[in-house]
Design a protein around this motif. Structure first.
Motif, PDB file in Angstrom:
ATOM      1  N   PHE A  67       0.858  -1.182   0.000  1.00 48.13           N
ATOM      2  CA  PHE A  67       0.000   0.000   0.000  1.00 48.13           C
ATOM      3  C   PHE A  67       0.900   1.239   0.000  1.00 48.13           C
ATOM      4  CE2 PHE A  67      -2.529  -3.313   1.977  1.00 48.13           C
ATOM      5  CZ  PHE A  67      -3.795  -3.139   1.442  1.00 48.13           C
ATOM      6  N   LEU A  68       0.393   2.336  -0.568  1.00 51.64           N
ATOM      7  CA  LEU A  68       1.148   3.586  -0.613  1.00 51.64           C
ATOM      8  C   LEU A  68       0.317   4.743  -0.093  1.00 51.64           C
ATOM      9  CD1 LEU A  68       2.774   3.344  -4.173  1.00 51.64           C
ATOM     10  CD2 LEU A  68       3.941   3.046  -1.988  1.00 51.64           C
ATOM     11  N   GLU A  69       0.961   5.616   0.675  1.00 51.07           N
ATOM     12  CA  GLU A  69       0.370   6.882   1.109  1.00 51.07           C
ATOM     13  C   GLU A  69       1.322   7.981   0.675  1.00 51.07           C
ATOM     14  OE1 GLU A  69      -1.694   9.512   1.759  1.00 51.07           O
ATOM     15  OE2 GLU A  69      -2.705   7.991   2.994  1.00 51.07           O
ATOM     16  N   ILE A 128       2.647  -4.250   3.713  1.00 48.86           N
ATOM     17  CA  ILE A 128       3.511  -3.083   3.875  1.00 48.86           C
ATOM     18  C   ILE A 128       2.764  -1.814   3.493  1.00 48.86           C
ATOM     19  CG2 ILE A 128       5.711  -2.023   3.261  1.00 48.86           C
ATOM     20  CD1 ILE A 128       6.699  -4.769   2.409  1.00 48.86           C
ATOM     21  N   LEU A 129       2.768  -0.839   4.398  1.00 49.23           N
ATOM     22  CA  LEU A 129       2.236   0.491   4.107  1.00 49.23           C
ATOM     23  C   LEU A 129       3.399   1.465   4.053  1.00 49.23           C
ATOM     24  CD1 LEU A 129       0.032   2.617   3.743  1.00 49.23           C
ATOM     25  CD2 LEU A 129      -0.239   2.675   6.243  1.00 49.23           C
ATOM     26  N   PHE A 130       3.714   1.946   2.855  1.00 48.41           N
ATOM     27  CA  PHE A 130       4.734   2.971   2.685  1.00 48.41           C
ATOM     28  C   PHE A 130       4.066   4.337   2.817  1.00 48.41           C
ATOM     29  CE2 PHE A 130       6.883  -0.519   0.468  1.00 48.41           C
ATOM     30  CZ  PHE A 130       8.177  -0.378   0.932  1.00 48.41           C
ATOM     31  N   MET A 131       4.663   5.220   3.647  1.00 43.09           N
ATOM     32  CA  MET A 131       4.084   6.525   3.903  1.00 43.09           C
ATOM     33  C   MET A 131       5.098   7.622   3.606  1.00 43.09           C
ATOM     34  SD  MET A 131       1.928   5.797   7.391  1.00 43.09           S
ATOM     35  CE  MET A 131       0.990   7.318   7.176  1.00 43.09           C
ATOM     36  N   ARG A 132       4.698   8.563   2.759  1.00 41.35           N
ATOM     37  CA  ARG A 132       5.562   9.666   2.381  1.00 41.35           C
ATOM     38  C   ARG A 132       5.896  10.556   3.573  1.00 41.35           C
ATOM     39  NH1 ARG A 132       9.500  11.096  -1.017  1.00 41.35           N
ATOM     40  NH2 ARG A 132       9.475  13.306  -1.543  1.00 41.35           N
ATOM     41  N   GLY A 133       4.968  10.687   4.505  1.00 42.29           N
ATOM     42  CA  GLY A 133       5.165  11.577   5.644  1.00 42.29           C
ATOM     43  C   GLY A 133       6.135  11.055   6.677  1.00 42.29           C
ATOM     44  N   LEU A 134       6.455   9.775   6.624  1.00 42.23           N
ATOM     45  CA  LEU A 134       7.399   9.194   7.576  1.00 42.23           C
ATOM     46  C   LEU A 134       8.829   9.427   7.112  1.00 42.23           C
ATOM     47  CD1 LEU A 134       5.905   5.700   8.500  1.00 42.23           C
ATOM     48  CD2 LEU A 134       5.832   7.803   9.824  1.00 42.23           C
ATOM     49  N   THR A 135       9.721   9.566   8.073  1.00 45.34           N
ATOM     50  CA  THR A 135      11.151   9.601   7.795  1.00 45.34           C
ATOM     51  C   THR A 135      11.839   8.680   8.785  1.00 45.34           C
ATOM     52  OG1 THR A 135      11.641  11.424   9.321  1.00 45.34           O
ATOM     53  CG2 THR A 135      10.962  12.021   7.073  1.00 45.34           C
ATOM     54  N   VAL A 139       2.104  -6.747   9.588  1.00 50.08           N
ATOM     55  CA  VAL A 139       1.972  -5.399   9.033  1.00 50.08           C
ATOM     56  C   VAL A 139       3.236  -4.596   9.328  1.00 50.08           C
ATOM     57  CG1 VAL A 139       0.715  -3.208   9.182  1.00 50.08           C
ATOM     58  CG2 VAL A 139      -0.539  -5.369   9.165  1.00 50.08           C
ATOM     59  N   PHE A 140       3.736  -3.908   8.310  1.00 52.00           N
ATOM     60  CA  PHE A 140       4.940  -3.094   8.438  1.00 52.00           C
ATOM     61  C   PHE A 140       4.657  -1.684   7.926  1.00 52.00           C
ATOM     62  CE2 PHE A 140       6.107  -7.461   8.036  1.00 52.00           C
ATOM     63  CZ  PHE A 140       7.181  -7.647   8.901  1.00 52.00           C
ATOM     64  N   LEU A 141       5.101  -0.675   8.662  1.00 55.14           N
ATOM     65  CA  LEU A 141       4.979   0.720   8.253  1.00 55.14           C
ATOM     66  C   LEU A 141       6.377   1.254   7.950  1.00 55.14           C
ATOM     67  CD1 LEU A 141       2.529   1.944  11.056  1.00 55.14           C
ATOM     68  CD2 LEU A 141       1.957   0.938   8.848  1.00 55.14           C
ATOM     69  N   PHE A 142       6.587   1.723   6.717  1.00 57.91           N
ATOM     70  CA  PHE A 142       7.906   2.185   6.303  1.00 57.91           C
ATOM     71  C   PHE A 142       7.813   3.567   5.668  1.00 57.91           C
ATOM     72  CE2 PHE A 142       8.954  -2.491   5.735  1.00 57.91           C
ATOM     73  CZ  PHE A 142       9.810  -2.538   6.822  1.00 57.91           C
ATOM     74  N   PRO A 143       8.878   4.368   5.774  1.00 62.07           N
ATOM     75  CA  PRO A 143       8.941   5.629   5.020  1.00 62.07           C
ATOM     76  C   PRO A 143       8.998   5.338   3.517  1.00 62.07           C
ATOM     77  CG  PRO A 143      10.608   5.568   6.757  1.00 62.07           C
ATOM     78  CD  PRO A 143      10.074   4.186   6.629  1.00 62.07           C
ATOM     79  N   LEU A 144       8.346   6.169   2.723  1.00 66.07           N
ATOM     80  CA  LEU A 144       8.420   6.067   1.267  1.00 66.07           C
ATOM     81  C   LEU A 144       9.509   7.014   0.778  1.00 66.07           C
ATOM     82  CD1 LEU A 144       7.421   5.078  -1.465  1.00 66.07           C
ATOM     83  CD2 LEU A 144       5.685   6.883  -1.410  1.00 66.07           C
ATOM     84  N   GLN A 145      10.618   6.450   0.374  1.00 67.46           N
ATOM     85  CA  GLN A 145      11.759   7.221  -0.119  1.00 67.46           C
ATOM     86  C   GLN A 145      11.862   6.993  -1.623  1.00 67.46           C
ATOM     87  OE1 GLN A 145      14.726   5.461   2.437  1.00 67.46           O
ATOM     88  NE2 GLN A 145      14.423   7.002   4.036  1.00 67.46           N
ATOM     89  N   MET A 146      11.282   7.917  -2.383  1.00 66.04           N
ATOM     90  CA  MET A 146      11.101   7.691  -3.815  1.00 66.04           C
ATOM     91  C   MET A 146      12.401   7.554  -4.576  1.00 66.04           C
ATOM     92  SD  MET A 146       7.808  10.037  -4.775  1.00 66.04           S
ATOM     93  CE  MET A 146       6.285   9.894  -3.823  1.00 66.04           C
ATOM     94  N   GLU A 147      13.397   8.347  -4.236  1.00 68.28           N
ATOM     95  CA  GLU A 147      14.662   8.257  -4.968  1.00 68.28           C
ATOM     96  C   GLU A 147      15.266   6.869  -4.836  1.00 68.28           C
ATOM     97  OE1 GLU A 147      18.876  10.665  -5.550  1.00 68.28           O
ATOM     98  OE2 GLU A 147      17.404  11.375  -4.104  1.00 68.28           O
ATOM     99  N   THR A 148      15.132   6.277  -3.655  1.00 69.24           N
ATOM    100  CA  THR A 148      15.614   4.913  -3.447  1.00 69.24           C
ATOM    101  C   THR A 148      14.766   3.923  -4.223  1.00 69.24           C
ATOM    102  OG1 THR A 148      16.422   5.491  -1.243  1.00 69.24           O
ATOM    103  CG2 THR A 148      16.098   3.152  -1.711  1.00 69.24           C
ATOM    104  N   VAL A 149      13.453   4.109  -4.198  1.00 66.97           N
ATOM    105  CA  VAL A 149      12.535   3.210  -4.896  1.00 66.97           C
ATOM    106  C   VAL A 149      12.813   3.190  -6.392  1.00 66.97           C
ATOM    107  CG1 VAL A 149      10.102   2.896  -5.556  1.00 66.97           C
ATOM    108  CG2 VAL A 149      10.702   3.349  -3.167  1.00 66.97           C
TER     109      VAL A 149
END
Length: 392
Positions: free
Chosen positions: A107-109, A137-144, A167-177
Motif C-alpha cells: 500500500f502507498l500513502e 507493507i504500508l509505505f508513507m511519504r510523511g514518515l522519515t 503489518v509493516f509501516l515504512f517511510p516512502l523514499q522515492m529516490e531509493t525506490v
C-alpha cells in the motif's frame, strides 16, 4: 529472536552398557547442550586428537550452528513470527529485508499525512487478515527515519496497525525506490511543486517500481480484501476493455511492468489525470492482445497475464460509488469478488462510515476490519461524552 538454551552437566545424559560385542568394555556418551544442540560420542580410550583437529572440529560446529540458526530465522519470518515495524525501532527489519521475503501486499500513502484515516486502516487490516502468511507493507511519504513514534503516540492508527504481526509501516523514499528503473531520470527532472496531480502521479510511479523490483500485489488504500487472489500475474478490469491500476500483481522483474515504466516516461503528461495510471495499463495491455467484452463472470488471459473480470474488484462501478454508503434492503455477498474498491477519489472524503448507520460500508468494516471498526466506535463514544464545561 530469543532462544532458550538448555545446559546439562557432563555427568548427566550418561549411558553405560555392558556389551559383549566390545570385549566387556563400557561405552560412555556425554551429551552437552550448551549453545548448540549437538550430540556426539566420546570414547574413553580413544587417542587424543591433535590441536589442529580439535580446532577444525570447533569451527565445524560453529558453522553448523550459524547455518541452522539462519534457517530457523528465515522460517520464523516466513511464518509471520516477526514483530511489526515502527519508525525509530532499533532492531527491526528494513524495507528490503521484508520485501525480499516475496509476495508482499503493498500500500502507498503519497500525501504527507501521518494519521491514516479509517478507510486506509481498514484496507491494511483486511489484507493482513486475508493474507496472514504474507507481509503487508504500508509505505508513507510523511514518515522519515527520524520520525519518533511509540505505542503511546497520539496517532491511534499506528498502534492499531502495528499490533498486527505481518503489518509493516515504512517511510516512502522515492529516490531509493526508483533506483535501477527507467523512472529515476524522470524523477530527477520533474518538479513536484509544478505538477497538477503529483500525489497521484508519484503513487503511479512508485507502485510500478516496487512491484517490478520485488514482486507481489499492489492495492490502493481504499480497497477492502475479502478473499485471497489466486492469480500471480494479473490486472484488474475496471470495465470491459479498460484496466485499473488500483490493484495488480506480478512476480519480480516482470517484463510487462518494465515496459509500463518505459512508457510512463516516454508518454508522460502530468496534466492528464490517469495518463500514467489506468490509461497506461490499458494501452500497454492493448499492445499485447485484442481486448474484448466480458461475458458473465469469466476472466480473460493475455500472454500469461490474467485480465480479471470487473466483478472481482469493481462489482459496484464508479458512477454508483455512493451505494457503499447507503442502506441496502439485502446486502450483496460479493461471491465473485476478491476485494472491493470503495472509490475514495470519487468520494473526496465526504462520506464516512458511521457506527450504527447500517450502511453497506459499515457492514464491510464489521466483517473484514473489525479492529478498525471497534476503534471507530470508541472514537464516536469519546466524541459523544460531555466536556467539563457541560457537566454541572
Amino acid at each position: 529472536m530469543l532462544q532458550t538454551v538448555w545446559v546439562s552437566s557432563p555427568r548427566s545424559w550418561a549411558l553405560q552398557e555392558a556389551s559383549s560385542h566390545h570385549r566387556g568394555k563400557k561405552r560412555c556418551w556425554k551429551c552437552r547442550f550448551a549453545r548448540t544442540i549437538v550430540q556426539h560420542p566420546c570414547w574413553r580410550h580413544a587417542p587424543k586428537r591433535s590441536r589442529k583437529e580439535r580446532m577444525l572440529r570447533k569451527i565445524q560446529i560453529c558453522l553448523c550452528f550459524c547455518f541452522v540458526s539462519g534457517i530457523l530465522y528465515e522460517i520464523s519470518l516466513l511464518s509471520s513470527c516477526v514483530f511489526s515495524y515502527l519508525p525509530m525501532a532499533q532492531q527491526y527489519l528494513t524495507p528490503e529485508q521484508v520485501l525480499n521475503l516475496g509476495k508482499s501486499i503493498i500500500f502507498l500513502e503519497t500525501t504527507e499525512r501521518l494519521e491514516p484515516p479509517p478507510l486506509v486502516s481498514c484496507s491494511v487490516e483486511s489484507a493482513a487478515r486475508i493474507y496472514q502468511d504474507r507481509p503487508i507493507i504500508l509505505f508513507m511519504r510523511g514518515l522519515t527515519n527520524e520520525t519518533a513514534l511509540d505505542m503511546n503516540t497520539s496517532y491511534a492508527a499506528f498502534s492499531l496497525l502495528s499490533s498486527m504481526k505481518n503489518v509493516f509501516l515504512f517511510p516512502l523514499q522515492m529516490e531509493t525506490v526508483f533506483q535501477e528503473t527507467p523512472l529515476l531520470q524522470w524523477y530527477n527532472q520533474v518538479v513536484p511543486e509544478q505538477e497538477k496531480n503529483w500525489v497521484h502521479v508519484s503513487s503511479d510511479a512508485s507502485r510500478l517500481a516496487l512491484i517490478w523490483k520485488y514482486g507481489g500485489i499492489y492495492m490502493d488504500t481504499d480497497v477492502i480484501s475479502i478473499r485471497p487472489i489466486p492469480q500471480q500475474s494479473f490486472l484488474a478490469a475496471q470495465k470491459s476493455r479498460f484496466s485499473s491500476n488500483g490493484i495488480f500483481g506480478f512476480p519480480a522483474r516482470h517484463k510487462f511492468i518494465w515496459d509500463c515504466m518505459e512508457n510512463f516516461v516516454l508518454k508522460y503528461n502530468g496534466n492528464i489525470w490517469g495518463n500514467q495510471g489506468p490509461f497506461l495499463m490499458t494501452r500497454m495491455l492493448k499492445t499485447l492482445c485484442n481486448l474484448t467484452d466480458f461475458q458473465g463472470t469469466e476472466d480473460h488471459s493475455c500472454q500469461n497475464i490474467s485480465f480479471l473480470n470487473p466483478q472481482r474488484f469493481y462489482p459496484i462501478p464508479y458512477p454508483a460509488w455512493s451505494r457503499y454508503y447507503q442502506v441496502w434492503d439485502k446486502s450483496p455477498n460479493f461471491s465473485h469478488s476478491y476485494a472491493l474498491h470503495l472509490w475514495n477519489f470519487m468520494n473526496r472524503n465526504r462520506k464516512v462510515v458511521v457506527a450504527g448507520s447500517n450502511t453497506l460500508a459499515e457492514k464491510l468494516y464489521k466483517t473484514y476490519c473489525p479492529t478498525t471498526y471497534e476503534d471507530l466506535i470508541q472514537n464516536a463514544k469519546h466524541r459523544d461524552l460531555p466536556g467539563p464545561e457541560e457537566v454541572e
